[in-house]
Design a protein around this motif. Structure first.
Motif, PDB file in Angstrom:
ATOM      1  N   PRO A  59       0.824  -1.210   0.000  1.00  0.00           N
ATOM      2  CA  PRO A  59       0.000   0.000   0.000  1.00  0.00           C
ATOM      3  C   PRO A  59       0.862   1.265   0.000  1.00  0.00           C
ATOM      4  O   PRO A  59       1.947   1.248   0.547  1.00  0.00           O
ATOM      5  CB  PRO A  59      -0.782  -0.082   1.305  1.00  0.00           C
ATOM      6  CG  PRO A  59      -0.587  -1.479   1.821  1.00  0.00           C
ATOM      7  CD  PRO A  59       0.669  -1.998   1.204  1.00  0.00           C
ATOM      8  N   THR A  60       0.505   2.349  -0.488  1.00  0.00           N
ATOM      9  CA  THR A  60      -0.610   2.579  -1.377  1.00  0.00           C
ATOM     10  C   THR A  60      -0.050   2.785  -2.775  1.00  0.00           C
ATOM     11  O   THR A  60       0.811   3.626  -2.967  1.00  0.00           O
ATOM     12  CB  THR A  60      -1.420   3.821  -0.943  1.00  0.00           C
ATOM     13  OG1 THR A  60      -2.016   3.590   0.327  1.00  0.00           O
ATOM     14  CG2 THR A  60      -2.477   4.204  -1.950  1.00  0.00           C
ATOM     15  N   GLU A  61      -0.540   2.018  -3.714  1.00  0.00           N
ATOM     16  CA  GLU A  61      -0.143   2.110  -5.109  1.00  0.00           C
ATOM     17  C   GLU A  61      -1.379   2.064  -5.980  1.00  0.00           C
ATOM     18  O   GLU A  61      -2.401   1.500  -5.587  1.00  0.00           O
ATOM     19  CB  GLU A  61       0.772   0.951  -5.517  1.00  0.00           C
ATOM     20  CG  GLU A  61       2.149   1.007  -4.953  1.00  0.00           C
ATOM     21  CD  GLU A  61       3.058  -0.059  -5.546  1.00  0.00           C
ATOM     22  OE1 GLU A  61       2.592  -0.898  -6.348  1.00  0.00           O
ATOM     23  OE2 GLU A  61       4.232  -0.054  -5.197  1.00  0.00           O
ATOM     24  N   TYR A  62      -1.254   2.653  -7.168  1.00  0.00           N
ATOM     25  CA  TYR A  62      -2.333   2.662  -8.151  1.00  0.00           C
ATOM     26  C   TYR A  62      -1.792   2.146  -9.477  1.00  0.00           C
ATOM     27  O   TYR A  62      -0.603   2.226  -9.745  1.00  0.00           O
ATOM     28  CB  TYR A  62      -2.877   4.084  -8.359  1.00  0.00           C
ATOM     29  CG  TYR A  62      -3.309   4.738  -7.080  1.00  0.00           C
ATOM     30  CD1 TYR A  62      -4.538   4.438  -6.512  1.00  0.00           C
ATOM     31  CD2 TYR A  62      -2.474   5.634  -6.419  1.00  0.00           C
ATOM     32  CE1 TYR A  62      -4.936   5.019  -5.323  1.00  0.00           C
ATOM     33  CE2 TYR A  62      -2.867   6.222  -5.237  1.00  0.00           C
ATOM     34  CZ  TYR A  62      -4.089   5.915  -4.685  1.00  0.00           C
ATOM     35  OH  TYR A  62      -4.482   6.492  -3.503  1.00  0.00           O
TER      36      TYR A  62
ATOM     37  N   PHE B  50      -8.865   0.346 -13.354  1.00  0.00           N
ATOM     38  CA  PHE B  50      -8.137   1.199 -12.419  1.00  0.00           C
ATOM     39  C   PHE B  50      -8.082   0.418 -11.119  1.00  0.00           C
ATOM     40  O   PHE B  50      -9.115  -0.004 -10.593  1.00  0.00           O
ATOM     41  CB  PHE B  50      -8.855   2.537 -12.199  1.00  0.00           C
ATOM     42  CG  PHE B  50      -8.279   3.316 -11.059  1.00  0.00           C
ATOM     43  CD1 PHE B  50      -7.107   4.040 -11.227  1.00  0.00           C
ATOM     44  CD2 PHE B  50      -8.888   3.319  -9.815  1.00  0.00           C
ATOM     45  CE1 PHE B  50      -6.557   4.749 -10.172  1.00  0.00           C
ATOM     46  CE2 PHE B  50      -8.344   4.030  -8.760  1.00  0.00           C
ATOM     47  CZ  PHE B  50      -7.174   4.751  -8.938  1.00  0.00           C
ATOM     48  N   GLY B  51      -6.886   0.164 -10.625  1.00  0.00           N
ATOM     49  CA  GLY B  51      -6.745  -0.632  -9.419  1.00  0.00           C
ATOM     50  C   GLY B  51      -5.800   0.004  -8.431  1.00  0.00           C
ATOM     51  O   GLY B  51      -5.035   0.904  -8.759  1.00  0.00           O
ATOM     52  N   SER B  52      -5.872  -0.499  -7.219  1.00  0.00           N
ATOM     53  CA  SER B  52      -4.967  -0.002  -6.180  1.00  0.00           C
ATOM     54  C   SER B  52      -4.702  -1.101  -5.171  1.00  0.00           C
ATOM     55  O   SER B  52      -5.450  -2.072  -5.060  1.00  0.00           O
ATOM     56  CB  SER B  52      -5.573   1.214  -5.466  1.00  0.00           C
ATOM     57  OG  SER B  52      -6.729   0.861  -4.741  1.00  0.00           O
ATOM     58  N   VAL B  53      -3.612  -0.925  -4.467  1.00  0.00           N
ATOM     59  CA  VAL B  53      -3.319  -1.744  -3.295  1.00  0.00           C
ATOM     60  C   VAL B  53      -3.487  -0.819  -2.101  1.00  0.00           C
ATOM     61  O   VAL B  53      -2.901   0.264  -2.048  1.00  0.00           O
ATOM     62  CB  VAL B  53      -1.894  -2.333  -3.338  1.00  0.00           C
ATOM     63  CG1 VAL B  53      -1.594  -3.092  -2.055  1.00  0.00           C
ATOM     64  CG2 VAL B  53      -1.730  -3.241  -4.537  1.00  0.00           C
ATOM     65  N   GLU B  54      -4.327  -1.240  -1.176  1.00  0.00           N
ATOM     66  CA  GLU B  54      -4.685  -0.431  -0.018  1.00  0.00           C
ATOM     67  C   GLU B  54      -4.403  -1.203   1.268  1.00  0.00           C
ATOM     68  O   GLU B  54      -4.372  -2.437   1.261  1.00  0.00           O
ATOM     69  CB  GLU B  54      -6.188  -0.094  -0.058  1.00  0.00           C
ATOM     70  CG  GLU B  54      -6.672   0.579  -1.323  1.00  0.00           C
ATOM     71  CD  GLU B  54      -6.244   2.027  -1.443  1.00  0.00           C
ATOM     72  OE1 GLU B  54      -5.798   2.620  -0.432  1.00  0.00           O
ATOM     73  OE2 GLU B  54      -6.363   2.577  -2.548  1.00  0.00           O
TER      74      GLU B  54
ATOM     75  N   GLU C 271      -3.123 -10.514   4.552  1.00  0.00           N
ATOM     76  CA  GLU C 271      -3.500 -10.111   5.907  1.00  0.00           C
ATOM     77  C   GLU C 271      -3.468  -8.593   6.088  1.00  0.00           C
ATOM     78  O   GLU C 271      -4.289  -8.042   6.818  1.00  0.00           O
ATOM     79  CB  GLU C 271      -2.561 -10.769   6.923  1.00  0.00           C
ATOM     80  CG  GLU C 271      -2.993 -10.552   8.348  1.00  0.00           C
ATOM     81  CD  GLU C 271      -2.126 -11.318   9.331  1.00  0.00           C
ATOM     82  OE1 GLU C 271      -1.990 -10.816  10.460  1.00  0.00           O
ATOM     83  OE2 GLU C 271      -1.607 -12.394   8.986  1.00  0.00           O
ATOM     84  N   ASN C 272      -2.543  -7.900   5.396  1.00  0.00           N
ATOM     85  CA  ASN C 272      -2.356  -6.468   5.633  1.00  0.00           C
ATOM     86  C   ASN C 272      -2.606  -5.571   4.431  1.00  0.00           C
ATOM     87  O   ASN C 272      -2.526  -4.352   4.546  1.00  0.00           O
ATOM     88  CB  ASN C 272      -0.932  -6.208   6.139  1.00  0.00           C
ATOM     89  CG  ASN C 272      -0.666  -6.902   7.452  1.00  0.00           C
ATOM     90  OD1 ASN C 272      -1.505  -6.895   8.338  1.00  0.00           O
ATOM     91  ND2 ASN C 272       0.490  -7.539   7.555  1.00  0.00           N
ATOM     92  N   ALA C 273      -2.862  -6.147   3.273  1.00  0.00           N
ATOM     93  CA  ALA C 273      -3.057  -5.340   2.065  1.00  0.00           C
ATOM     94  C   ALA C 273      -4.082  -6.021   1.164  1.00  0.00           C
ATOM     95  O   ALA C 273      -4.235  -7.243   1.191  1.00  0.00           O
ATOM     96  CB  ALA C 273      -1.737  -5.168   1.311  1.00  0.00           C
ATOM     97  N   ALA C 274      -4.754  -5.195   0.363  1.00  0.00           N
ATOM     98  CA  ALA C 274      -5.754  -5.745  -0.558  1.00  0.00           C
ATOM     99  C   ALA C 274      -5.692  -4.997  -1.867  1.00  0.00           C
ATOM    100  O   ALA C 274      -5.390  -3.803  -1.908  1.00  0.00           O
ATOM    101  CB  ALA C 274      -7.156  -5.645   0.035  1.00  0.00           C
ATOM    102  N   ARG C 275      -5.990  -5.703  -2.939  1.00  0.00           N
ATOM    103  CA  ARG C 275      -6.084  -5.087  -4.254  1.00  0.00           C
ATOM    104  C   ARG C 275      -7.559  -4.895  -4.587  1.00  0.00           C
ATOM    105  O   ARG C 275      -8.348  -5.840  -4.531  1.00  0.00           O
ATOM    106  CB  ARG C 275      -5.421  -5.945  -5.323  1.00  0.00           C
ATOM    107  CG  ARG C 275      -5.568  -5.287  -6.688  1.00  0.00           C
ATOM    108  CD  ARG C 275      -4.825  -5.975  -7.778  1.00  0.00           C
ATOM    109  NE  ARG C 275      -5.098  -5.255  -9.021  1.00  0.00           N
ATOM    110  CZ  ARG C 275      -4.443  -5.434 -10.127  1.00  0.00           C
ATOM    111  NH1 ARG C 275      -3.453  -6.301 -10.176  1.00  0.00           N
ATOM    112  NH2 ARG C 275      -4.753  -4.748 -11.202  1.00  0.00           N
TER     113      ARG C 275
END
Length: 141
Positions: free
Chosen positions: A32-35, A62-66, A123-127
């Motif tokens: 996180p955080t990337e687009y 359009f995606g991201s990692v949060e 566990e700590n990040a999601a796309r």
């Protein structure tokens, strides 16, 4: 001549809801955080005319990692971001504010097609991602 991908990326970089993060093309590291914007395989031609001109589409995700986890507020924030992003795209479309394209292409419409959704998680990040579409006319040869 700028590519459609570059034009759309530059346009989306203007979204006020983006956090300080890297904005990639066809790549997310998982941190996180990337687009990213990723082109999707669709037939680009919607309609052809006898003079060689056409109405076309550029479909992309359009995606991201949060940040992600058991904290409800963090996950609600991620969902709210995608609601806000889609509303921003809709507003730009209503105001006829589109990505800048080269002289042979004229933008007609940009859409966020639906809501953003959770694609995968650790566990700590999601796309998350949302499918979008730019419709434009292209002059004939």
């Amino acid at each position: 001549m700028a590519s459609l991908m570059d034009s759309v990326r530059t346009f989306l970089c203007g979204c006020p809801y983006l956090k300080d993060g890297v904005f990639n093309v066809d790549y997310l590291s998982g941190k996180p955080t990337e687009y990213s914007i990723d082109s999707l395989p669709v037939d680009p031609i919607i309609k052809k005319y006898v003079d060689g001109s056409s109405v076309r589409q550029f479909v992309f995700a359009f995606g991201s990692v949060e940040p992600y986890g058991s904290d409800v507020d963090t996950n609600l924030s991620n969902s709210t971001f995608y609601e806000d992003f889609a509303a921003w795209v809709d507003e730009k479309n209503r105001n006829k504010e589109f990505p800048a394209l080269d002289a042979d292409r004229t933008p007609m419409e940009i859409q966020a097609q639906g809501a953003g959704f959770l694609l995968e998680n650790t566990e700590n990040a999601a796309r998350y991602q949302v499918q979008c579409r730019l419709v434009y006319s292209q002059k004939g040869v």
